[in-house]
Design a protein around this motif. Structure first.
Motif, PDB file in Angstrom:
ATOM      1  N   ARG A   8      72.037  55.409  45.820  1.00  0.00           N
ATOM      2  CA  ARG A   8      72.464  56.855  45.664  1.00  0.00           C
ATOM      3  C   ARG A   8      71.599  57.266  44.665  1.00  0.00           C
ATOM      4  O   ARG A   8      71.331  58.502  44.784  1.00  0.00           O
ATOM      5  N   ALA A   9      70.986  56.599  43.521  1.00  0.00           N
ATOM      6  CA  ALA A   9      70.081  56.876  43.008  1.00  0.00           C
ATOM      7  C   ALA A   9      68.652  57.550  43.393  1.00  0.00           C
ATOM      8  O   ALA A   9      67.770  58.003  42.795  1.00  0.00           O
ATOM      9  N   GLY A  10      68.477  56.857  44.629  1.00  0.00           N
ATOM     10  CA  GLY A  10      67.000  56.937  45.174  1.00  0.00           C
ATOM     11  C   GLY A  10      65.869  55.903  44.890  1.00  0.00           C
ATOM     12  O   GLY A  10      64.897  56.030  45.072  1.00  0.00           O
ATOM     13  N   ILE A  11      66.527  54.717  43.946  1.00  0.00           N
ATOM     14  CA  ILE A  11      65.707  53.594  43.915  1.00  0.00           C
ATOM     15  C   ILE A  11      65.414  52.684  45.084  1.00  0.00           C
ATOM     16  O   ILE A  11      66.416  52.265  45.431  1.00  0.00           O
ATOM     17  N   ILE A  12      64.229  52.398  45.492  1.00  0.00           N
ATOM     18  CA  ILE A  12      63.969  51.468  46.511  1.00  0.00           C
ATOM     19  C   ILE A  12      62.962  50.358  45.882  1.00  0.00           C
ATOM     20  O   ILE A  12      62.422  50.657  44.863  1.00  0.00           O
ATOM     21  N   THR A  13      63.105  49.306  46.724  1.00  0.00           N
ATOM     22  CA  THR A  13      62.125  48.279  46.485  1.00  0.00           C
ATOM     23  C   THR A  13      61.305  48.019  47.372  1.00  0.00           C
ATOM     24  O   THR A  13      61.653  48.027  48.659  1.00  0.00           O
ATOM     25  N   ASP A  14      60.054  47.897  47.083  1.00  0.00           N
ATOM     26  CA  ASP A  14      58.744  47.703  48.183  1.00  0.00           C
ATOM     27  C   ASP A  14      58.700  46.317  48.415  1.00  0.00           C
ATOM     28  O   ASP A  14      59.212  45.453  47.906  1.00  0.00           O
ATOM     29  N   GLU A  15      57.683  45.992  49.317  1.00  0.00           N
ATOM     30  CA  GLU A  15      57.375  44.557  49.856  1.00  0.00           C
ATOM     31  C   GLU A  15      57.079  43.545  48.442  1.00  0.00           C
ATOM     32  O   GLU A  15      57.403  42.321  48.578  1.00  0.00           O
ATOM     33  N   ASP A  16      56.262  44.016  47.487  1.00  0.00           N
ATOM     34  CA  ASP A  16      56.150  43.339  46.246  1.00  0.00           C
ATOM     35  C   ASP A  16      57.231  43.244  45.443  1.00  0.00           C
ATOM     36  O   ASP A  16      56.846  42.596  44.325  1.00  0.00           O
ATOM     37  N   GLY A  17      58.259  43.892  45.608  1.00  0.00           N
ATOM     38  CA  GLY A  17      59.431  43.812  44.702  1.00  0.00           C
ATOM     39  C   GLY A  17      59.232  44.943  43.708  1.00  0.00           C
ATOM     40  O   GLY A  17      60.228  44.968  42.691  1.00  0.00           O
ATOM     41  N   ASN A  18      58.684  45.671  43.627  1.00  0.00           N
ATOM     42  CA  ASN A  18      58.493  46.848  42.386  1.00  0.00           C
ATOM     43  C   ASN A  18      59.356  48.078  43.006  1.00  0.00           C
ATOM     44  O   ASN A  18      59.603  48.419  44.066  1.00  0.00           O
TER      45      ASN A  18
END
Length: 103
Positions: free
Chosen positions: A24-34
């Motif tokens: 909901r806050a728009g925070i995603i995690t990429d392939e590297d875990g960032n």
């Protein structure tokens, strides 16, 4: 049900709640875990949207001022004040002319 199963179930529920809050806050995690803020559907970031909102508020204020200027100068009261002010200025000039003529 064993106590380890209950602990695992509670941990999964808490993890799901945390992930839904991040989504909901728009925070995603990429392939590297960032973790990073996801781009919005319209392609704008949160800072750009806030800047656009501030600019819109500023423009609304300017429009209010321009509307007031456009309407106040054309009202009957404003014309009457302008007429009275011009008469006062004309009367202020009369005694000065009489003094100059007498000299």
């Amino acid at each position: 049900m064993s106590s380890w199963a209950i602990v695992a179930l509670v941990a999964i529920v808490i993890w799901g709640i945390v992930e839904s809050i991040r989504a909901r806050a728009g925070i995603i995690t990429d392939e590297d875990g960032n973790q990073k803020i996801a781009p919005r559907e319209d392609g704008r970031t949160a800072a750009e949207l806030e800047a656009a909102r501030a600019e819109l508020a500023d423009l609304k204020e300017r429009v209010k001022v321009l509307e007031r200027i456009a309407t106040d100068g054309n009202s009957g009261d404003a014309r009457e004040r302008a007429r009275i002010a011009s008469e006062i200025e004309a009367l202020r000039g009369l005694p000065a002319l009489k003094k100059e003529q007498s000299e």
